[in-house]
Design a protein around this motif. Sequence first.
Motif, PDB file in Angstrom:
ATOM      1  N   LYS A  54       0.830  -1.211   0.000  1.00 29.41           N
ATOM      2  CA  LYS A  54       0.000   0.000   0.000  1.00 29.41           C
ATOM      3  C   LYS A  54       0.868   1.266   0.000  1.00 29.41           C
ATOM      4  N   ALA A  55       1.856   1.304  -0.872  1.00 30.96           N
ATOM      5  CA  ALA A  55       2.732   2.473  -0.970  1.00 30.96           C
ATOM      6  C   ALA A  55       1.900   3.737  -1.166  1.00 30.96           C
ATOM      7  N   ALA A  56       2.167   4.758  -0.362  1.00 24.38           N
ATOM      8  CA  ALA A  56       1.355   5.978  -0.405  1.00 24.38           C
ATOM      9  C   ALA A  56       2.230   7.209  -0.666  1.00 24.38           C
ATOM     10  N   SER A  57       2.803   7.785   0.378  1.00 24.39           N
ATOM     11  CA  SER A  57       3.635   8.974   0.194  1.00 24.39           C
ATOM     12  C   SER A  57       5.095   8.595   0.022  1.00 24.39           C
ATOM     13  N   LEU A  58       5.789   9.385  -0.782  1.00 26.87           N
ATOM     14  CA  LEU A  58       7.201   9.178  -1.066  1.00 26.87           C
ATOM     15  C   LEU A  58       7.984  10.428  -0.684  1.00 26.87           C
ATOM     16  N   MET A  59       9.180  10.214  -0.149  1.00 25.95           N
ATOM     17  CA  MET A  59      10.036  11.342   0.187  1.00 25.95           C
ATOM     18  C   MET A  59      11.496  10.963  -0.069  1.00 25.95           C
ATOM     19  N   PRO A  60      12.049  11.410  -1.208  1.00 23.24           N
ATOM     20  CA  PRO A  60      13.452  11.133  -1.501  1.00 23.24           C
ATOM     21  C   PRO A  60      14.364  11.887  -0.540  1.00 23.24           C
ATOM     22  N   LEU A  61      15.466  11.259  -0.147  1.00 23.47           N
ATOM     23  CA  LEU A  61      16.441  11.871   0.751  1.00 23.47           C
ATOM     24  C   LEU A  61      17.740  12.141   0.000  1.00 23.47           C
ATOM     25  N   PRO A  62      18.553  13.081   0.493  1.00 21.75           N
ATOM     26  CA  PRO A  62      19.766  13.491  -0.228  1.00 21.75           C
ATOM     27  C   PRO A  62      20.745  12.353  -0.504  1.00 21.75           C
ATOM     28  N   ASP A  63      20.766  11.319   0.328  1.00 21.52           N
ATOM     29  CA  ASP A  63      21.723  10.228   0.134  1.00 21.52           C
ATOM     30  C   ASP A  63      21.238   9.184  -0.876  1.00 21.52           C
ATOM     31  N   GLY A  64      20.103   9.464  -1.519  1.00 17.91           N
ATOM     32  CA  GLY A  64      19.576   8.545  -2.516  1.00 17.91           C
ATOM     33  C   GLY A  64      18.590   7.537  -1.981  1.00 17.91           C
ATOM     34  N   SER A  65      18.374   7.522  -0.679  1.00 20.87           N
ATOM     35  CA  SER A  65      17.377   6.617  -0.111  1.00 20.87           C
ATOM     36  C   SER A  65      15.982   7.227  -0.247  1.00 20.87           C
ATOM     37  N   LEU A  66      14.979   6.424   0.065  1.00 26.28           N
ATOM     38  CA  LEU A  66      13.592   6.847  -0.143  1.00 26.28           C
ATOM     39  C   LEU A  66      12.754   6.470   1.066  1.00 26.28           C
ATOM     40  N   ALA A 273       4.097   6.341  -6.391  1.00 28.47           N
ATOM     41  CA  ALA A 273       3.667   5.225  -5.548  1.00 28.47           C
ATOM     42  C   ALA A 273       2.385   4.643  -6.127  1.00 28.47           C
ATOM     43  N   GLU A 274       2.438   3.357  -6.498  1.00 35.28           N
ATOM     44  CA  GLU A 274       1.246   2.681  -7.006  1.00 35.28           C
ATOM     45  C   GLU A 274       0.757   1.726  -5.918  1.00 35.28           C
ATOM     46  N   GLY A 275      -0.059   2.270  -5.023  1.00 37.83           N
ATOM     47  CA  GLY A 275      -0.495   1.509  -3.859  1.00 37.83           C
ATOM     48  C   GLY A 275      -1.283   0.266  -4.192  1.00 37.83           C
ATOM     49  N   GLY A 276      -2.034   0.285  -5.288  1.00 36.48           N
ATOM     50  CA  GLY A 276      -2.848  -0.862  -5.656  1.00 36.48           C
ATOM     51  C   GLY A 276      -2.043  -2.064  -6.099  1.00 36.48           C
ATOM     52  N   ARG A 277      -0.779  -1.843  -6.457  1.00 40.51           N
ATOM     53  CA  ARG A 277       0.092  -2.948  -6.869  1.00 40.51           C
ATOM     54  C   ARG A 277       1.333  -3.054  -5.976  1.00 40.51           C
ATOM     55  N   ASP A 278       1.321  -2.345  -4.866  1.00 37.20           N
ATOM     56  CA  ASP A 278       2.385  -2.468  -3.859  1.00 37.20           C
ATOM     57  C   ASP A 278       3.774  -2.223  -4.455  1.00 37.20           C
ATOM     58  N   ARG A 279       3.921  -1.131  -5.179  1.00 38.52           N
ATOM     59  CA  ARG A 279       5.214  -0.884  -5.798  1.00 38.52           C
ATOM     60  C   ARG A 279       5.450   0.607  -6.016  1.00 38.52           C
ATOM     61  N   VAL A 280       6.697   0.927  -6.359  1.00 40.69           N
ATOM     62  CA  VAL A 280       7.089   2.291  -6.682  1.00 40.69           C
ATOM     63  C   VAL A 280       7.594   2.295  -8.117  1.00 40.69           C
TER      64      VAL A 280
END
Length: 297
Positions: A54-66, A273-280
């Motif tokens: 159920k991926a919803a909100s995304l927030m990229p971080l400066p080190d390349g992580s998410l 974020a495509e929550g219906g398919r559990d992926r980014v």
Amino acid sequence: MNSTGSMNRALRAGLSLFGLLGAATLGFFAWQSFYPVSAAAGWSVQTVHRDVPKAASLMPLPDGSLMVSQELNDAKGSIVRIHPDGTREVVVANLSKPDGMFATHGGWVFSQETGNAPVSFLKDGVVTELFRGENVQGLWVEGDDLYAIEDRKENGRLMRYRWSDQSLTVMRDQLNEGESIARCTDGRMLYTEKKKGVIRELTDDHSDPVVVAGLNKPTFLMCDERGLWVNEDSTHRARLLLIDRQGRQQTILSFLKAPQSIVRIGDGTYLLAEGGRDRVLKLVSQPLTLASDGVKH
């Protein structure tokens, strides 16, 4: 005897027809679920992270992580950090439908889209409750102001929290499934009413005119120099739309399933974020090339 035989044949025919209709229905929904996402000309799309429930909100971080909010209910939701090497770290656990996220004040604020749940602030591993709301989804921060909108039928509110004095002001009420609020590059602050299929502008005179109508369950909004990006929170054949400054609407992605937030991570590159398919998903703008005939392709 003939009458009984006719009835049996009719019954078998009816059952066969019912079975065919059932199989066709199941096949249709399977097709809806598994049909590949389609990108408009000039764009490409690929999956970068799978098994993100159920991926919803995304927030990229400066080190390349998410940072990703996983919108599961009943204290099964969480906020996870996906590192560049693919390893995952649970940052906050035991949440109920964690949804909106926003980086601010050296940490992150996040909402939970469930009844009377807190909007909270996460910093240095410590979670602090700021205020409570009913089904709070979208968040937006500008300086001292934190805006939050409730995804409620008919009685939703758009609220403003002040960091300096911890005051909470109801800016609007009686909203119908408000889901997202965002400031655009042209200065307008926009918010959605999903049930009505509209996007409104938040104005000082409280008129809040409709700027886009006729949408299919509009949810998260994002603005950049290309225009206004709109995801449709539909479980079948949802789209990612781009509306330019002249109001022209283009479908960038088709056949999505319950897409949620979209963020920009580079020039011409976005995560969705495509929550219906559990992926980014990763969306990339393809550069135009000049053919020998002088025509751009």
